[in-house]
Design an enzyme around this catalytic site. Structure first.
Site, mmCIF file in Angstrom:
data_model
loop_
_atom_site.group_PDB
_atom_site.id
_atom_site.type_symbol
_atom_site.label_atom_id
_atom_site.label_comp_id
_atom_site.label_asym_id
_atom_site.label_seq_id
_atom_site.Cartn_x
_atom_site.Cartn_y
_atom_site.Cartn_z
ATOM 1 N N THR B 26 0.860 -1.181 0.000
ATOM 2 C CA THR B 26 0.000 0.000 0.000
ATOM 3 C C THR B 26 0.897 1.232 0.000
ATOM 4 O OG1 THR B 26 -2.012 0.966 0.922
ATOM 5 C CG2 THR B 26 -0.389 0.210 2.521
ATOM 6 N N CYS B 32 -2.793 7.396 8.039
ATOM 7 C CA CYS B 32 -3.378 6.050 7.981
ATOM 8 C C CYS B 32 -2.389 5.025 8.518
ATOM 9 C CB CYS B 32 -3.736 5.687 6.550
ATOM 10 S SG CYS B 32 -4.984 6.750 5.821
ATOM 11 N N HIS B 49 -5.491 -1.031 5.013
ATOM 12 C CA HIS B 49 -5.081 0.383 5.036
ATOM 13 C C HIS B 49 -6.172 1.143 5.795
ATOM 14 C CE1 HIS B 49 -3.279 3.931 2.544
ATOM 15 N NE2 HIS B 49 -4.023 4.444 3.502
#
Lengths: 211, 166
Positions: B26, B32, B49
């Site tokens: 990711t 995040c 995520h």
């Protein structure tokens, strides 16, 4: 509550006009600051899923210089002024006369970074004041923050409020570039991301219904 | 026979599982958190995520379970078990949760979202009795992460510090 997807063509036109007025005012400020001609593209208003937001500027990992500020008041939202690294370096060199300024160096010169911060303050401030004049809404900008990092990590901050409502963002994107660099259209971007509750006051202030 | 190696991409507020020889990644984690849960012997791993700490923040009727720490971790474990992982053998590695900007402004709760995401993910992992064996969280840099379910190494790339492995 109306959702982002209830926007019609008239709404989109209004958001484009907001981008036009805001970025137009900022481009004028930039042009005066650098004593150079700055050109501006027609604003692009897009309703995109989060991952597509990152694609607007070349993917989440693209490293950029970005000034971010939060807008509080009657129409809260997030605003970003994003520059490619070469363009940010070019602006700093023009402002400070420091021909060696590099964002790639581990410790970019403090003077250069503060020039870049100031550039962001001026541009974001002129965008927002034009927006406030146009809508007659009271808007309070936070102190802008500058960072050089991956665009994905930066823009996430503009998606937080939106993410509580859905997986879509409405992005008002206006690109600017120096006159001599026409091919390089991704030189600078203004991104305005209104929070979900801001669409009603924005449209109401301009006499368009959206409920 | 040679099998092509794919890198499975996980978007924002998204999750997926992976098995060798493939990798999972990711990009552009800021506030995040990327949470990797894996069963080393069964060679199966999952990555989520996570964007927000708690689904009580949601203001919509339907929620994307991959978005919130309190719903994503459990759902990810479920996916891993379906793919052959064993509940009692799962371990976790975390990265992300940076604070990219520091503001004095009013809405500091949202600006502190990175650390809050990390706390929420850890709380969930503890509830599910999944040990965190490695982490690279906090700071002020964006991260791109990639996990190899064969070696169970998590590679973390930042703009200023290059690549490190945990």
């Amino acid at each position: 509550m109306a959702t982002i997807r209830d926007l019609n063509a008239e709404h989109i036109d209004i958001l484009k006009e907001i981008g036009n007025i805001g970025a137009g005012n900022a481009a004028t400020a930039l042009s005066q600051l650098l004593n150079k001609k700055i050109e501006m593209n027609v604003p692009n208003v897009q309703i995109v899923i989060f991952d597509e937001v990152m694609e607007l500027v070349g993917g989440a990992e693209q490293v950029v210089a970005a000034v971010f500020l939060r807008i509080e008041g009657e129409a809260p939202g997030s605003m970003f002024f994003v520059l490619s690294l070469p363009q940010a370096e070019r602006f700093v060199k023009q402002m400070t006369g420091d021909a060696l300024f590099s964002l790639a160096s581990p410790q970019p010169s403090e003077l250069g970074m503060s020039a870049l911060q100031e550039l962001g303050n001026i541009l974001a401030g002129s965008y927002l004041s034009a927006l406030a004049d146009f809508t007659k809404l009271t808007l309070y900008p936070s102190v802008p923050a500058l960072t050089v990092d991956m665009i994905g990590a930066i823009l996430q901050y503009g998606l937080l409020e939106l993410s509580r409502v859905g997986d879509y963002a409405i992005v008002i994107d206006t690109a600017v570039h120096e006159e001599q660099q026409p091919g390089d259209s991704i030189n600078g971007h203004f991104f305005l991301l209104p929070d979900p509750d801001s669409f009603v006051p924005i449209f109401r202030s301009l006499g368009v219904s959206y409920e | 026979m040679n099998e092509l190696v794919h890198v499975i991409k996980v978007g924002i507020a998204d999750m997926n599982v992976v098995q060798p020889p493939h990798l999972i990644r990711t990009s552009g984690l800021g506030s995040c958190v990327g949470v990797v849960i894996f069963d080393q012997m069964k060679e199966v791993a999952g990555l989520a995520h996570v964007m927000l700490p708690d689904s009580s923040l949601a203001r919509s009727e339907t929620i994307n379970i991959a978005k919130y720490a309190d719903t994503a971790v459990e759902a990810l474990v479920e996916l891993i078990i379906q793919a052959g992982g064993r509940k009692n053998w799962l371990k976790a590695k975390l990265a992300g949760g940076a604070q990219m900007f520091s503001f004095q402004s009013a809405n500091t709760d949202m600006m502190r979202i990175g650390p809050r995401n990390v706390e929420a993910v850890k709380r969930e992992l503890e509830r599910l009795r999944i040990p965190v064996v490695a982490e690279d969280v906090g700071g002020s840099s964006g991260r791109t992460i990639e996990f190899n379910p064969k070696t169970c190494i998590l590679s973390i790339r930042t703009v200023n510090q290059g690549v490190k492995e945990i």
